[in-house]
Scaffold this motif. Structure first.
Motif, PDB file in Angstrom:
ATOM      1  N   SER A  12       0.848  -1.182   0.000  1.00 21.72           N
ATOM      2  CA  SER A  12       0.000   0.000   0.000  1.00 21.72           C
ATOM      3  C   SER A  12       0.886   1.235   0.000  1.00 21.72           C
ATOM      4  CB  SER A  12      -0.914  -0.005   1.231  1.00 21.72           C
ATOM      5  OG  SER A  12      -1.765   1.126   1.234  1.00 21.72           O
ATOM      6  N   ILE A  13       0.695   2.115  -0.989  1.00 20.40           N
ATOM      7  CA  ILE A  13       1.534   3.306  -1.100  1.00 20.40           C
ATOM      8  C   ILE A  13       0.669   4.514  -1.443  1.00 20.40           C
ATOM      9  CG2 ILE A  13       3.585   2.035  -1.825  1.00 20.40           C
ATOM     10  CD1 ILE A  13       2.954   2.835  -4.704  1.00 20.40           C
ATOM     11  N   GLN A  14       1.270   5.687  -1.341  1.00 22.48           N
ATOM     12  CA  GLN A  14       0.593   6.915  -1.715  1.00 22.48           C
ATOM     13  C   GLN A  14       0.816   7.188  -3.215  1.00 22.48           C
ATOM     14  OE1 GLN A  14      -1.315   7.725   1.674  1.00 22.48           O
ATOM     15  NE2 GLN A  14      -1.281   9.252   0.050  1.00 22.48           N
ATOM     16  N   GLU A  15      -0.161   7.842  -3.801  1.00 23.02           N
ATOM     17  CA  GLU A  15      -0.027   8.256  -5.199  1.00 23.02           C
ATOM     18  C   GLU A  15       1.244   9.091  -5.355  1.00 23.02           C
ATOM     19  OE1 GLU A  15      -3.385  10.492  -6.663  1.00 23.02           O
ATOM     20  OE2 GLU A  15      -3.464   9.205  -8.429  1.00 23.02           O
ATOM     21  N   GLY A  16       1.975   8.842  -6.425  1.00 25.00           N
ATOM     22  CA  GLY A  16       3.222   9.572  -6.670  1.00 25.00           C
ATOM     23  C   GLY A  16       4.457   8.820  -6.215  1.00 25.00           C
ATOM     24  N   GLU A  17       4.293   7.891  -5.275  1.00 24.06           N
ATOM     25  CA  GLU A  17       5.432   7.090  -4.810  1.00 24.06           C
ATOM     26  C   GLU A  17       5.727   5.988  -5.833  1.00 24.06           C
ATOM     27  OE1 GLU A  17       4.955   7.529   0.033  1.00 24.06           O
ATOM     28  OE2 GLU A  17       4.216   5.733  -0.960  1.00 24.06           O
ATOM     29  N   ASN A  18       6.911   5.407  -5.683  1.00 26.27           N
ATOM     30  CA  ASN A  18       7.285   4.263  -6.515  1.00 26.27           C
ATOM     31  C   ASN A  18       6.894   2.965  -5.822  1.00 26.27           C
ATOM     32  OD1 ASN A  18       8.479   6.109  -8.240  1.00 26.27           O
ATOM     33  ND2 ASN A  18      10.557   5.735  -7.490  1.00 26.27           N
ATOM     34  N   ALA A  19       6.543   1.972  -6.620  1.00 22.79           N
ATOM     35  CA  ALA A  19       6.177   0.659  -6.085  1.00 22.79           C
ATOM     36  C   ALA A  19       7.129  -0.377  -6.656  1.00 22.79           C
ATOM     37  CB  ALA A  19       4.743   0.301  -6.474  1.00 22.79           C
ATOM     38  N   PHE A  97       7.303 -24.837 -22.596  1.00 23.60           N
ATOM     39  CA  PHE A  97       6.082 -25.064 -23.361  1.00 23.60           C
ATOM     40  C   PHE A  97       4.810 -24.680 -22.626  1.00 23.60           C
ATOM     41  CE2 PHE A  97       8.089 -26.707 -26.950  1.00 23.60           C
ATOM     42  CZ  PHE A  97       9.113 -27.534 -26.554  1.00 23.60           C
ATOM     43  N   LYS A  98       4.937 -24.127 -21.426  1.00 24.38           N
ATOM     44  CA  LYS A  98       3.758 -23.596 -20.783  1.00 24.38           C
ATOM     45  C   LYS A  98       4.181 -22.483 -19.835  1.00 24.38           C
ATOM     46  CE  LYS A  98       3.670 -27.177 -17.211  1.00 24.38           C
ATOM     47  NZ  LYS A  98       2.968 -28.401 -16.772  1.00 24.38           N
ATOM     48  N   THR A  99       3.258 -21.621 -19.510  1.00 21.03           N
ATOM     49  CA  THR A  99       3.525 -20.454 -18.675  1.00 21.03           C
ATOM     50  C   THR A  99       2.916 -20.662 -17.304  1.00 21.03           C
ATOM     51  OG1 THR A  99       3.544 -19.046 -20.629  1.00 21.03           O
ATOM     52  CG2 THR A  99       3.264 -17.964 -18.501  1.00 21.03           C
ATOM     53  N   ILE A 100       3.740 -20.506 -16.278  1.00 21.54           N
ATOM     54  CA  ILE A 100       3.330 -20.725 -14.897  1.00 21.54           C
ATOM     55  C   ILE A 100       3.376 -19.403 -14.147  1.00 21.54           C
ATOM     56  CG2 ILE A 100       3.805 -21.980 -12.765  1.00 21.54           C
ATOM     57  CD1 ILE A 100       2.945 -23.781 -15.033  1.00 21.54           C
ATOM     58  N   PHE A 101       2.343 -19.133 -13.367  1.00 17.29           N
ATOM     59  CA  PHE A 101       2.207 -17.873 -12.658  1.00 17.29           C
ATOM     60  C   PHE A 101       2.514 -18.016 -11.177  1.00 17.29           C
ATOM     61  CE2 PHE A 101       0.278 -14.907 -15.669  1.00 17.29           C
ATOM     62  CZ  PHE A 101       0.001 -15.767 -16.725  1.00 17.29           C
ATOM     63  N   GLY A 102       2.990 -16.919 -10.598  1.00 17.21           N
ATOM     64  CA  GLY A 102       3.158 -16.833  -9.167  1.00 17.21           C
ATOM     65  C   GLY A 102       1.860 -16.438  -8.491  1.00 17.21           C
ATOM     66  N   ALA A 103       1.934 -16.228  -7.180  1.00 17.14           N
ATOM     67  CA  ALA A 103       0.734 -15.945  -6.383  1.00 17.14           C
ATOM     68  C   ALA A 103       0.307 -14.484  -6.461  1.00 17.14           C
ATOM     69  CB  ALA A 103       0.970 -16.343  -4.923  1.00 17.14           C
ATOM     70  N   GLY A 104       1.180 -13.594  -6.911  1.00 18.83           N
ATOM     71  CA  GLY A 104       0.808 -12.203  -7.124  1.00 18.83           C
ATOM     72  C   GLY A 104       1.069 -11.282  -5.953  1.00 18.83           C
ATOM     73  N   THR A 105       1.213 -10.006  -6.284  1.00 15.08           N
ATOM     74  CA  THR A 105       1.303  -8.933  -5.289  1.00 15.08           C
ATOM     75  C   THR A 105       0.104  -8.020  -5.486  1.00 15.08           C
ATOM     76  OG1 THR A 105       3.722  -8.889  -5.131  1.00 15.08           O
ATOM     77  CG2 THR A 105       2.558  -6.866  -4.569  1.00 15.08           C
ATOM     78  N   ARG A 106      -0.619  -7.771  -4.397  1.00 15.32           N
ATOM     79  CA  ARG A 106      -1.758  -6.843  -4.480  1.00 15.32           C
ATOM     80  C   ARG A 106      -1.265  -5.448  -4.137  1.00 15.32           C
ATOM     81  NH1 ARG A 106      -3.730 -11.350  -2.326  1.00 15.32           N
ATOM     82  NH2 ARG A 106      -3.554 -10.659  -0.185  1.00 15.32           N
ATOM     83  N   LEU A 107      -1.353  -4.548  -5.102  1.00 13.88           N
ATOM     84  CA  LEU A 107      -0.903  -3.174  -4.932  1.00 13.88           C
ATOM     85  C   LEU A 107      -2.109  -2.262  -4.765  1.00 13.88           C
ATOM     86  CD1 LEU A 107       1.292  -0.932  -5.046  1.00 13.88           C
ATOM     87  CD2 LEU A 107       0.928  -0.859  -7.519  1.00 13.88           C
TER      88      LEU A 107
END
Lengths: 111, 115
Positions: A12-19, A97-107
């Protein structure tokens, strides 16, 4: 089992900050991709970096790849409320031959 | 051009019933993937089709799950005797070359609820 693991799980960040979001993976890869998902529906491709590349830019996005550490980072500069989403890294696995995904980051970007 | 289309967008079914989920990939894309995503979780790989090759079914969680791809285009994911733990969003994606060098284009998914 998942090939990639993102860190942190939530940010969780403020608008304008880098993530900055990180991804680690387990096996050798040919390339790594980052995707964004809004509202728990379809994912949108953001950027692809090949294993022989170390850094790649696209607009406000910067992706790095360190194959020796089996890790990648996604930097979003000057974040906006509209960047609020889940971000996933994805890799080819076990032969490419296939694409595997991670669990993700919720921003979450607060206006 | 048209993107990946999935139908239905939402499906509510009773436990024990069979369901069919449909995916229309982007025309000309040789590879087609099915993933499952539970609430707040990552994408779980289910099955992968590439051209005329035998599909990679290694991610299907049980023999109640099956999928086919007719004529190298439309795909149907079938879940037999649905259970409550099958409730999730089922996402379909296609890519142009079928290797992981080409980005995946996703549909908006089918939200399955088993009551």
């Amino acid at each position: 089992s998942q090939q990639g693991e993102e860190d942190p799980q939530a940010l969780s960040i403020q608008e304008g900050e880098n993530a900055t979001m990180n991804c680690s993976y387990k096996t050798s890869i040919n390339n790594l991709q980052w995707y964004r998902q809004n509202s728990g529906r379809g994912l949108v491709h953001l950027i692809l970096i090949r294993s022989n590349e170390r850094e790649k830019h696209s607009g406000r996005l910067r992706v790095t790849l360190d194959t020796s550490k089996k890790s990648s980072s996604l930097l979003i500069t000057a974040s906006r409320a509209a960047d609020t989403a889940s971000y996933f890294c994805a890799t080819d696995a076990y032969g490419g031959f296939k694409t595997i995904f991670g669990a993700g980051t919720r921003l979450f970007v607060k206006a | 051009g048209a993107g990946v289309s999935q139908s239905p967008s939402n499906k509510v079914t009773e436990k024990g019933k069979d369901v069919e989920l449909r995916c229309d990939p982007i025309s000309g894309h040789t590879a087609l993937y099915w993933y499952r995503q539970s609430l707040g979780q990552g994408l779980e790989f289910l099955i992968y089709f590439q051209g005329n090759s035998a599909p990679d079914k290694s991610g299907l969680p049980s023999d109640r799950f099956s999928a086919e791809r007719t004529g190298g285009s439309v795909s149907t994911l079938t879940i037999q005797r649905t259970q409550q733990e099958d409730s999730a969003v089922y996402l379909c994606a296609s890519s142009s070359t079928g290797t992981a060098n080409s980005p995946l284009h996703f549909g908006n998914g089918t939200r399955l609820t088993v009551t």
